[in-house]
Design a protein around this motif. Structure first.
Motif, PDB file in Angstrom:
ATOM      1  N   ARG A  53       1.196   3.626   2.114  1.00 19.32           N
ATOM      2  CA  ARG A  53       0.300   4.744   2.397  1.00 19.32           C
ATOM      3  C   ARG A  53       1.041   5.910   3.040  1.00 19.32           C
ATOM      4  O   ARG A  53       1.933   5.715   3.866  1.00 19.32           O
ATOM      5  CB  ARG A  53      -0.820   4.281   3.324  1.00 19.32           C
TER       6      ARG A  53
ATOM      7  N   ASP B  21      -5.151   6.497   5.658  1.00 20.92           N
ATOM      8  CA  ASP B  21      -5.470   6.122   4.278  1.00 20.92           C
ATOM      9  C   ASP B  21      -6.056   4.714   4.239  1.00 20.92           C
ATOM     10  O   ASP B  21      -5.595   3.815   4.942  1.00 20.92           O
ATOM     11  CB  ASP B  21      -4.212   6.161   3.403  1.00 20.92           C
TER      12      ASP B  21
ATOM     13  N   LYS C 103       0.813  -1.212   0.000  1.00 14.78           N
ATOM     14  CA  LYS C 103       0.000   0.000   0.000  1.00 14.78           C
ATOM     15  C   LYS C 103       0.849   1.265   0.000  1.00 14.78           C
ATOM     16  O   LYS C 103       0.489   2.259  -0.627  1.00 14.78           O
ATOM     17  CB  LYS C 103      -0.936  -0.004   1.218  1.00 14.78           C
TER      18      LYS C 103
END
Length: 274
Positions: A202, A207, A200
């Motif tokens: 993030r 998020d 991810k």
């Protein structure tokens, strides 16, 4: 007329796959049923009328069972787990192709059903009724098929792409799939979280939080993410607790009123004079 001694059943989902046990029969005369697709018929030896071996499509289980009871040897391809999912996807495609109600739906119009079906799955889990759970999971699967078909119609993705993305995720985040021996669950969870974080990448711990979920669940998720990121001090716990308590109280009051309303409606259905 020669009596039928063997029936070779072809799977409608993959008619071109000939059962391994039946391969030796191709050296002798076979009768090919008219229901067998032309492309399959052309790949097999020429059909011989009156042959004792008949190749046909699976479907009429009652008739085949009767033949088996009469001593006819029945050969069929072993079922593959997930075959019925393929069949369900095919039916969804047929429904869509008819241009009826299904073809008018959008991701947005179906979203209410997706949420409702998810809660019905939860109700089935809480009831402990496994048969009900099976049915509700089927309804939830329908939503996956439906949304995938909508995306396919817009040339965005299709069901196989959804499955492929899941397969890639499971394999990448589950290194223990290639190991042997007993799985260490704590290590498994740690590896999953680390690989997920790497995927991810993030910018914020916030998020990826599903903000459409109910506020109480959202509050728990925000707290958990903040704690994991070492940012719990950013939360005004006292104020958050006060708001969560208010929300729970309001939810409980509404749920109680609705349960009474449901009971009243059931009573009226049973006795219209009430």
């Amino acid at each position: 007329m020669t009596e039928i001694s063997t029936i070779v059943l072809l799977d409608p989902l993959r008619p071109h796959v000939f059962p391994l046990e039946a391969l030796s029969l191709l050296s002798g005369p076979i009768l090919i049923d008219d229901d067998v697709p032309v492309s399959v018929r052309e790949a097999l030896p020429k059909s011989t009328p009156g042959a004792g071996v008949i190749v046909m499509m699976a479907g009429d289980d009652a008739a085949v069972s009767a033949q088996a009871e009469a001593g006819v040897h029945v050969i069929r391809a072993a079922p593959v787990q997930g075959d019925r999912v393929v069949e369900a996807a095919s039916i969804m495609d047929r429904l869509w192709s008819r241009g009826g109600w299904e073809a008018t739906q959008t991701h947005e119009s179906l979203s209410v059903y997706l949420v409702e079906e998810t809660y019905e799955v939860l109700d089935a889990i809480r009831s402990g009724d496994e048969i009900d759970l099976r049915e509700e999971l089927g309804d939830l699967l329908l939503q996956v098929l439906f949304h995938s078909r909508i995306a396919q119609a817009h040339n965005v993705f299709e069901l196989d792409d959804v499955a492929a993305a899941l397969i890639e995720k499971l394999i990448h985040r589950s290194p223990h799939l290639t190991s042997s021996g007993v799985v260490d669950i704590a290590e498994q969870e740690r590896a999953w979280d680390e690989l997920k974080a790497a995927e991810k990448a993030r910018a914020s711990a916030m998020d990826g939080i599903a903000t459409s979920q109910p506020p109480i669940l959202l509050a728990a998720k925000v707290r958990a993410r903040a704690e994991k990121a070492g940012l719990s001090d950013a939360i005004d716990e006292e104020e958050l607790e006060r708001l969560v308590a208010q929300c729970k109280q309001a939810d409980a009051a509404l749920a109680g009123a609705l349960h009474l309303l449901i009971g009243a409606i059931r009573a009226r259905e049973a006795d219209p004079s009430l």
